[in-house]
Enzyme design. Structure first.
Site, short mmCIF file in Angstrom:
data_model
loop_
_atom_site.label_atom_id
_atom_site.label_comp_id
_atom_site.label_asym_id
_atom_site.label_seq_id
_atom_site.Cartn_x
_atom_site.Cartn_y
_atom_site.Cartn_z
CG ASP A 1 7.52 8.98 13.88
OD1 ASP A 1 8.46 9.80 13.80
OD2 ASP A 1 6.33 9.31 13.72
CD GLU B 1 -2.53 1.64 2.47
OE1 GLU B 1 -3.24 2.67 2.48
OE2 GLU B 1 -2.41 0.89 3.46
CG ASP C 1 7.69 14.59 16.04
OD1 ASP C 1 8.11 15.67 16.49
OD2 ASP C 1 6.88 14.50 15.11
#
Length: 424
Positions: free
Chosen positions: A111, A46, A113
């Site tokens: 991830d 995807e 951040d």
């Protein structure tokens, strides 16, 4: 347009040039095909696109590199996200029997951040970053890269700058891509030390004996802590920041330090006093207390978005995507040059498109060669020639090296299997 200036209003004009002439489609397809690991691996992947005006399009999938190339050039996404490899083609997910469309595999991703560190950085907040707080990303990569390689045995880690305020890690080993949700959660939990929300003051609590993984992490943090936390962030400078640190200590140490700090103003000496006092108190307590180490970890240890790592079907921003706010390209990070990596030196789309327009002497000769090739070969050749003329070249080279290491590893595995078959 100045090489350092980026105007978001110009993005609609720059993106078509970027996707037509600079985006490394060949390497990108090679990465996500994994050497043709299974027949439908790439076409069942995807992709999602964020288009102009925040139009979000999910469940995109492509059969070939050429199809991906043409569709991206046609749709001109402002952002590309990569999702899982599914049981069926994502573009046909509405046509398959309910409950049979399942996410099967995806890279193990992380991830990190900078906004998650807002309670412990004083130089910036929210989306802002500077060279002082970027040290936190360097520490995060050092700690997590070592743990994923040495503690879990993974080899193929792609670290990528997000384009604005963080970093992503793609763990691409076969074993990592096949991990279940439970296994991904277990890895993410193992790597998580900073726990608790805004209402929790003391977010790191160590027990005796300290786990070897935490000791390894501490050795990384200790290397950076004094310059980053005591000098650059000045966490023992103002009364407000001192109170924040003291809130992480037991009442008796806090009282002693409050008295000591009236006479000691130098932040480095204040830190030494804190460490000495914690050490002295240890001898009076049976159970080990590591308050100084807890402070160091709370201020510097990587803060993971665990939900990103847990889900197989979670989407993550693609390498070589452009950040619409900063214009910076989401580029792979060379760990050999990690200490000198500067997010502000990462090229913007405006810079590389400008570099593309600078004339070159050997173009006429190359155009003659192009006429003799078919359209796809000519386009690929031109794209390689084009990105090599820009600041993007060194980052594509990092990506190339990563892909070559994976290809060598696959070849080694195949040779091992063939040798085993010969033995039987």
């Amino acid at each position: 347009m100045s090489t350092s200036d980026y105007d978001p209003a110009c993005l609609p004009d720059l993106l078509p040039i970027y996707y037509r002439r600079l985006f490394p489609f060949s390497q990108y397809y090679r990465w996500l095909s994994y050497g043709g690991v299974s027949k439908n691996y790439f076409q069942n992947r995807e992709f999602s696109f964020t288009l102009k005006d925040d139009i979000y399009v999910r469940y995109q999938s492509f059969t070939t590199q050429n199809e991906l190339d043409k569709e991206i050039q046609k749709m001109v996404p402002y952002k590309i996200d990569i999702g899982a490899v599914y049981s069926h083609r994502p573009s046909q997910h509405n046509t398959v029997k309910s409950g049979t469309f399942q996410a099967l595999e995806k890279e193990l991703v992380f991830d990190i951040d900078m906004t998650d560190y807002d309670d412990v950085r004083r130089c910036c907040s929210a989306a802002d970053i500077c060279s002082k707080c970027w040290t936190l990303m360097t520490i995060a990569i050092r700690i997590l890269d070592r743990a994923l390689r040495e503690d879990f045995g993974f080899h193929h880690l792609l670290w990528v700058y997000s384009g604005r305020r963080g970093v992503h890690c793609w763990v691409c080993d076969d074993a990592a891509r096949k991990l279940s949700v439970a296994a991904r959660s277990a890895v993410a939990e193992y790597l998580s030390l900073v726990k608790g929300g805004e209402e929790t003051a003391r977010k790191v609590v160590l027990s005796d004996p300290i786990h070897p993984f935490i000791n390894h992490s501490l050795s990384v943090v200790e290397h950076y802590f004094q310059q980053y936390a005591i000098v650059d962030q000045d966490i023992l400078g103002s009364k407000e920041s001192v109170d924040k640190v003291l809130a992480l200590l037991p009442e008796d140490i806090k009282k002693d330090l409050t008295v000591l700090y009236k006479d000691v103003k130098d932040p480095m000496k204040r830190w030494d006093k804190l460490c000495n006092l914690v050490e002295c108190k240890k001898s009076t307590i049976k159970k080990g207390q590591y308050f100084d180490k807890e402070i160091m970890l709370q201020y510097c240890y990587p803060r993971l978005d665990v939900n990103v790592s847990k889900g197989v079907n979670h989407l993550l921003k693609s390498p070589f995507s452009v950040h619409p706010k900063t214009g910076r390209i989401s580029v792979p990070i060379d760990l050999k040059e990690l200490n000198t990596f500067d997010p502000f030196e990462v090229p913007t789309i405006s810079l590389i498109c400008e570099e593309l327009e600078r004339p070159r002497a050997d173009e006429a000769e190359e155009d003659d060669m192009k006429d003799k090739e078919n359209e796809q070969e000519a386009g690929e050749r031109r794209r390689i020639r084009d990105y090599k003329r820009t600041s993007l070249a060194k980052y594509v080279k990092v990506f190339d090296r990563f892909l070559e290491a994976m290809a060598r590893s696959r070849k080694g595995e195949m040779l091992k299997k063939s040798d085993l078959q010969k033995d039987f």
